[in-house]
Design a protein around this motif. Structure first.
Motif, PDB file in Angstrom:
ATOM      1  N   HIS A 263       0.813  -1.222   0.000  1.00  0.00           N
ATOM      2  CA  HIS A 263       0.000   0.000   0.000  1.00  0.00           C
ATOM      3  C   HIS A 263       0.843   1.266   0.000  1.00  0.00           C
ATOM      4  O   HIS A 263       0.290   2.376   0.041  1.00  0.00           O
ATOM      5  N   VAL A 264       2.165   1.147  -0.064  1.00  0.00           N
ATOM      6  CA  VAL A 264       3.053   2.309  -0.068  1.00  0.00           C
ATOM      7  C   VAL A 264       3.220   2.812  -1.505  1.00  0.00           C
ATOM      8  O   VAL A 264       3.410   2.015  -2.434  1.00  0.00           O
ATOM      9  N   VAL A 265       3.159   4.131  -1.697  1.00  0.00           N
ATOM     10  CA  VAL A 265       3.266   4.732  -3.028  1.00  0.00           C
ATOM     11  C   VAL A 265       4.443   5.703  -3.050  1.00  0.00           C
ATOM     12  O   VAL A 265       4.326   6.848  -2.599  1.00  0.00           O
ATOM     13  N   PRO A 266       5.601   5.264  -3.560  1.00  0.00           N
ATOM     14  CA  PRO A 266       6.738   6.172  -3.706  1.00  0.00           C
ATOM     15  C   PRO A 266       6.620   7.004  -4.982  1.00  0.00           C
ATOM     16  O   PRO A 266       5.602   6.941  -5.691  1.00  0.00           O
ATOM     17  N   ARG A 267       7.654   7.752  -5.292  1.00  0.00           N
ATOM     18  CA  ARG A 267       7.641   8.645  -6.451  1.00  0.00           C
ATOM     19  C   ARG A 267       8.692   8.223  -7.465  1.00  0.00           C
ATOM     20  O   ARG A 267       9.654   7.530  -7.147  1.00  0.00           O
TER      21      ARG A 267
ATOM     22  N   ARG B  55     -15.091  -0.469  -4.860  1.00  0.00           N
ATOM     23  CA  ARG B  55     -14.446   0.193  -5.989  1.00  0.00           C
ATOM     24  C   ARG B  55     -13.760   1.501  -5.584  1.00  0.00           C
ATOM     25  O   ARG B  55     -13.378   2.292  -6.450  1.00  0.00           O
ATOM     26  N   VAL B  56     -13.598   1.720  -4.292  1.00  0.00           N
ATOM     27  CA  VAL B  56     -13.007   2.969  -3.808  1.00  0.00           C
ATOM     28  C   VAL B  56     -11.859   2.671  -2.862  1.00  0.00           C
ATOM     29  O   VAL B  56     -11.972   1.815  -1.981  1.00  0.00           O
ATOM     30  N   THR B  57     -10.751   3.377  -3.048  1.00  0.00           N
ATOM     31  CA  THR B  57      -9.629   3.316  -2.109  1.00  0.00           C
ATOM     32  C   THR B  57      -9.202   4.733  -1.781  1.00  0.00           C
ATOM     33  O   THR B  57      -9.113   5.590  -2.668  1.00  0.00           O
ATOM     34  N   VAL B  58      -8.971   4.983  -0.512  1.00  0.00           N
ATOM     35  CA  VAL B  58      -8.507   6.292  -0.061  1.00  0.00           C
ATOM     36  C   VAL B  58      -6.991   6.342  -0.160  1.00  0.00           C
ATOM     37  O   VAL B  58      -6.291   5.427   0.266  1.00  0.00           O
ATOM     38  N   PHE B  59      -6.491   7.412  -0.757  1.00  0.00           N
ATOM     39  CA  PHE B  59      -5.046   7.645  -0.886  1.00  0.00           C
ATOM     40  C   PHE B  59      -4.686   8.775   0.074  1.00  0.00           C
ATOM     41  O   PHE B  59      -5.160   9.897  -0.079  1.00  0.00           O
ATOM     42  N   ALA B  60      -3.864   8.480   1.077  1.00  0.00           N
ATOM     43  CA  ALA B  60      -3.395   9.507   2.003  1.00  0.00           C
ATOM     44  C   ALA B  60      -2.259  10.268   1.333  1.00  0.00           C
ATOM     45  O   ALA B  60      -1.207   9.703   1.045  1.00  0.00           O
ATOM     46  N   ARG B  61      -2.486  11.532   1.049  1.00  0.00           N
ATOM     47  CA  ARG B  61      -1.493  12.326   0.314  1.00  0.00           C
ATOM     48  C   ARG B  61      -0.149  12.322   1.031  1.00  0.00           C
ATOM     49  O   ARG B  61      -0.088  12.255   2.265  1.00  0.00           O
ATOM     50  N   PRO B  62       0.930  12.416   0.275  1.00  0.00           N
ATOM     51  CA  PRO B  62       2.267  12.334   0.880  1.00  0.00           C
ATOM     52  C   PRO B  62       2.481  13.362   1.983  1.00  0.00           C
ATOM     53  O   PRO B  62       2.297  14.554   1.780  1.00  0.00           O
ATOM     54  N   VAL B  63       2.842  12.846   3.148  1.00  0.00           N
ATOM     55  CA  VAL B  63       3.202  13.721   4.267  1.00  0.00           C
ATOM     56  C   VAL B  63       4.547  13.314   4.855  1.00  0.00           C
ATOM     57  O   VAL B  63       5.149  14.058   5.634  1.00  0.00           O
TER      58      VAL B  63
ATOM     59  N   LEU C 153       9.212   5.752   9.589  1.00  0.00           N
ATOM     60  CA  LEU C 153       8.494   5.365   8.390  1.00  0.00           C
ATOM     61  C   LEU C 153       7.633   4.127   8.645  1.00  0.00           C
ATOM     62  O   LEU C 153       6.472   4.071   8.230  1.00  0.00           O
ATOM     63  N   SER C 154       8.186   3.162   9.325  1.00  0.00           N
ATOM     64  CA  SER C 154       7.431   1.938   9.599  1.00  0.00           C
ATOM     65  C   SER C 154       6.161   2.231  10.392  1.00  0.00           C
ATOM     66  O   SER C 154       5.099   1.646  10.121  1.00  0.00           O
ATOM     67  N   ALA C 155       6.258   3.145  11.347  1.00  0.00           N
ATOM     68  CA  ALA C 155       5.074   3.482  12.153  1.00  0.00           C
ATOM     69  C   ALA C 155       3.987   4.098  11.278  1.00  0.00           C
ATOM     70  O   ALA C 155       2.800   3.768  11.403  1.00  0.00           O
ATOM     71  N   ALA C 156       4.392   5.001  10.357  1.00  0.00           N
ATOM     72  CA  ALA C 156       3.420   5.647   9.480  1.00  0.00           C
ATOM     73  C   ALA C 156       2.808   4.643   8.505  1.00  0.00           C
ATOM     74  O   ALA C 156       1.599   4.656   8.246  1.00  0.00           O
ATOM     75  N   VAL C 157       3.649   3.768   7.957  1.00  0.00           N
ATOM     76  CA  VAL C 157       3.178   2.760   7.006  1.00  0.00           C
ATOM     77  C   VAL C 157       2.227   1.780   7.692  1.00  0.00           C
ATOM     78  O   VAL C 157       1.179   1.413   7.139  1.00  0.00           O
ATOM     79  N   ASP C 158       2.576   1.347   8.896  1.00  0.00           N
ATOM     80  CA  ASP C 158       1.717   0.405   9.628  1.00  0.00           C
ATOM     81  C   ASP C 158       0.371   1.035   9.956  1.00  0.00           C
ATOM     82  O   ASP C 158      -0.677   0.372   9.870  1.00  0.00           O
ATOM     83  N   ARG C 159       0.390   2.294  10.341  1.00  0.00           N
ATOM     84  CA  ARG C 159      -0.859   2.985  10.667  1.00  0.00           C
ATOM     85  C   ARG C 159      -1.763   3.061   9.439  1.00  0.00           C
ATOM     86  O   ARG C 159      -2.976   2.800   9.524  1.00  0.00           O
TER      87      ARG C 159
ATOM     88  N   VAL D 122      -5.898   2.436   4.063  1.00  0.00           N
ATOM     89  CA  VAL D 122      -5.636   3.437   3.030  1.00  0.00           C
ATOM     90  C   VAL D 122      -4.258   3.190   2.426  1.00  0.00           C
ATOM     91  O   VAL D 122      -3.409   2.534   3.038  1.00  0.00           O
ATOM     92  N   ILE D 123      -4.043   3.700   1.216  1.00  0.00           N
ATOM     93  CA  ILE D 123      -2.698   3.646   0.659  1.00  0.00           C
ATOM     94  C   ILE D 123      -1.977   4.935   0.999  1.00  0.00           C
ATOM     95  O   ILE D 123      -2.599   5.980   1.213  1.00  0.00           O
ATOM     96  N   TYR D 124      -0.658   4.851   1.046  1.00  0.00           N
ATOM     97  CA  TYR D 124       0.118   5.909   1.687  1.00  0.00           C
ATOM     98  C   TYR D 124       1.241   6.380   0.772  1.00  0.00           C
ATOM     99  O   TYR D 124       2.117   5.612   0.394  1.00  0.00           O
ATOM    100  N   GLY D 125       1.195   7.661   0.401  1.00  0.00           N
ATOM    101  CA  GLY D 125       2.232   8.235  -0.433  1.00  0.00           C
ATOM    102  C   GLY D 125       3.412   8.730   0.379  1.00  0.00           C
ATOM    103  O   GLY D 125       3.249   9.309   1.450  1.00  0.00           O
ATOM    104  N   VAL D 126       4.613   8.487  -0.120  1.00  0.00           N
ATOM    105  CA  VAL D 126       5.831   8.957   0.551  1.00  0.00           C
ATOM    106  C   VAL D 126       6.666   9.740  -0.457  1.00  0.00           C
ATOM    107  O   VAL D 126       6.732   9.392  -1.634  1.00  0.00           O
ATOM    108  N   ASN D 127       7.294  10.803   0.013  1.00  0.00           N
ATOM    109  CA  ASN D 127       8.149  11.628  -0.847  1.00  0.00           C
ATOM    110  C   ASN D 127       9.535  11.001  -0.960  1.00  0.00           C
ATOM    111  O   ASN D 127      10.539  11.582  -0.543  1.00  0.00           O
TER     112      ASN D 127
END
Length: 406
Positions: free
Chosen positions: A30-34, A350-358, A369-375, A381-386
């Motif tokens: 669920h992690v979304v890098p750039r 058919r819906v997934t929430v994307f938590a914008r990169p923070v 990072l692990s704490a944020a990803v686990d949460r 939700v899927i989680y964007g990382v910068n």
């Protein structure tokens, strides 16, 4: 004809990069890098966010029209998918001035204007298209309104299209040629909208949806658009984005019929969703009005009981951090937001929430990072990382086992 010629150009190009694929741990899917055009390694089981500027070749490279498109397709094929902003004249993969266009997208607010006029019994005034090398004719179009007719104007595109090509530098001659070609492409699409006006506003909205979907398929390829590419609309733009970037379905300084806006949203968004997954943003979930707006759009796109179909990703966050495009961390509000979606008339499968990169890696550790990803995983939700591929792998200490791209 246009679509097939663009796809042929992509198929015969040789600019795709050689990519190495790695595999991320399954519990981090669920992690979304750039990524960027310089990316050469991707995690095959992760989706990525791609910045348009970062994916374009520098102007000085004088790359052929579809070179950037082929690189983007290769990145999509090697990964689980790409989120790519494609929602306005200058917020898409082709740059209307600095590169020869591959499949320039008609801005959605052009469709709104044509629908607005059709509802009033009018046909929108046409875009002017002098011959590409006729400096004199272009010079007579000395205001953006004269060039763009009744459609939304662009001062930047107007300035380059009407600049004298004969007296310009070699580089500027290329920019002028690109700009004029872009105007011709937009004008051809606008003519399709104008031709549909006699059949009513719904026909105009439907034609606009077809035009935009065609450009998606032409740029990314039919298969990649269906399987991997997730175009992103800024459905809820800020004032800056409306005024300075032409985002959304409205036009700065013009009063448009709210029914025309709603009709355009319905036809354009639903048509894009027929070709594959799509994403919408920008919703500040600390604001009740944004939460309700997101719910209303999702109820229109994927109403409860609609059954199987392509996915919608809804990008959410907190207030924008002043001077940046980043949002405040509001993950404590995610469960409440997800619960609001579940209580609405929405097909949640058919819906997934994307938590914008923070997440910013500077000064942070693997534990952070692990704490944020686990949460995010716990919240569904899927989680964007910068972070890019290499930085994410390094911080997490993941092995670099290569896999064969699909």
């Amino acid at each position: 004809m246009i679509l097939s010629s663009m796809l042929l150009a992509l198929a015969t190009s040789t600019s795709a990069p050689t990519l190495e694929s790695w595999t991320a741990p399954a519990d981090h899917a669920h992690v979304v890098p750039r990524l960027s055009r310089r990316t050469r390694r991707v995690f095959s089981n992760l989706r990525y966010e791609g910045n348009n500027r970062a994916l374009r070749a520098p102007f000085e490279d004088h790359a052929p029209a579809c070179a950037d498109a082929e690189r983007t397709q290769a990145l999509a094929k090697a990964s689980k998918g790409l989120f790519l902003l494609r929602d306005a004249l200058f917020s898409q993969q082709d740059h209307p001035v600095h590169h020869p266009s591959c499949a320039l997208m008609l801005p959605p607010n052009w469709v709104t204007v044509a629908v607005h006029d059709a509802r009033a019994g009018r046909v929108t005034a046409p875009v002017q298209t002098p011959a590409l090398d006729d400096d004199e004719a272009w010079a007579t179009l000395d205001t953006p309104a004269k060039l763009f007719g009744g459609f939304p104007t662009s001062e930047s595109l107007h300035r380059w299209a009407t600049k004298s090509k004969a007296s310009a530098s070699a580089d500027d001659q290329l920019r002028v040629a690109n700009a004029r070609t872009s105007v011709h492409t937009l004008a051809a699409a606008a003519e399709r909208l104008r031709a549909a006006a006699s059949r009513g506003p719904e026909a105009v909205a439907a034609e606009g949806g077809e035009i935009i979907a065609e450009s998606d398929r032409a740029y990314f390829g039919v298969r990649m658009r269906h399987d991997r590419v997730i175009p992103l609309f800024v459905e809820n733009p800020s004032e800056h984005e409306i005024v300075d970037e032409g985002k959304g379905l409205v036009v700065h300084g013009r009063a448009l019929d709210p029914e025309a806006i709603a009709l355009t949203r319905e036809y354009v968004y639903r048509r894009r969703l027929r070709d594959g997954a799509m994403a919408i943003e920008r919703y500040d979930i600390t604001r009740e009005s944004d939460v309700q707006r997101a719910i209303e759009v999702l109820e229109m796109l994927v109403p409860a009981g609609s059954g199987p179909g392509h996915h919608v990703y809804v990008w959410v966050g907190g207030p924008l951090i002043p001077g940046t495009e980043r949002t405040e961390d509001v993950h404590d509000r995610m469960p409440e937001f997800v619960a609001a979606l579940e209580a609405a008339d929405i097909e949640m499968d058919r819906v997934t929430v994307f938590a914008r990169p923070v997440f910013q890696s500077r000064g942070k550790t693997r534990d952070d990072l692990s704490a944020a990803v686990d949460r995010a995983r716990d919240q569904g939700v899927i989680y964007g990382v910068n972070m890019n591929t290499a930085a994410l792998r390094s911080m997490m200490g993941w092995p670099t086992q290569s896999v064969t791209p699909p």
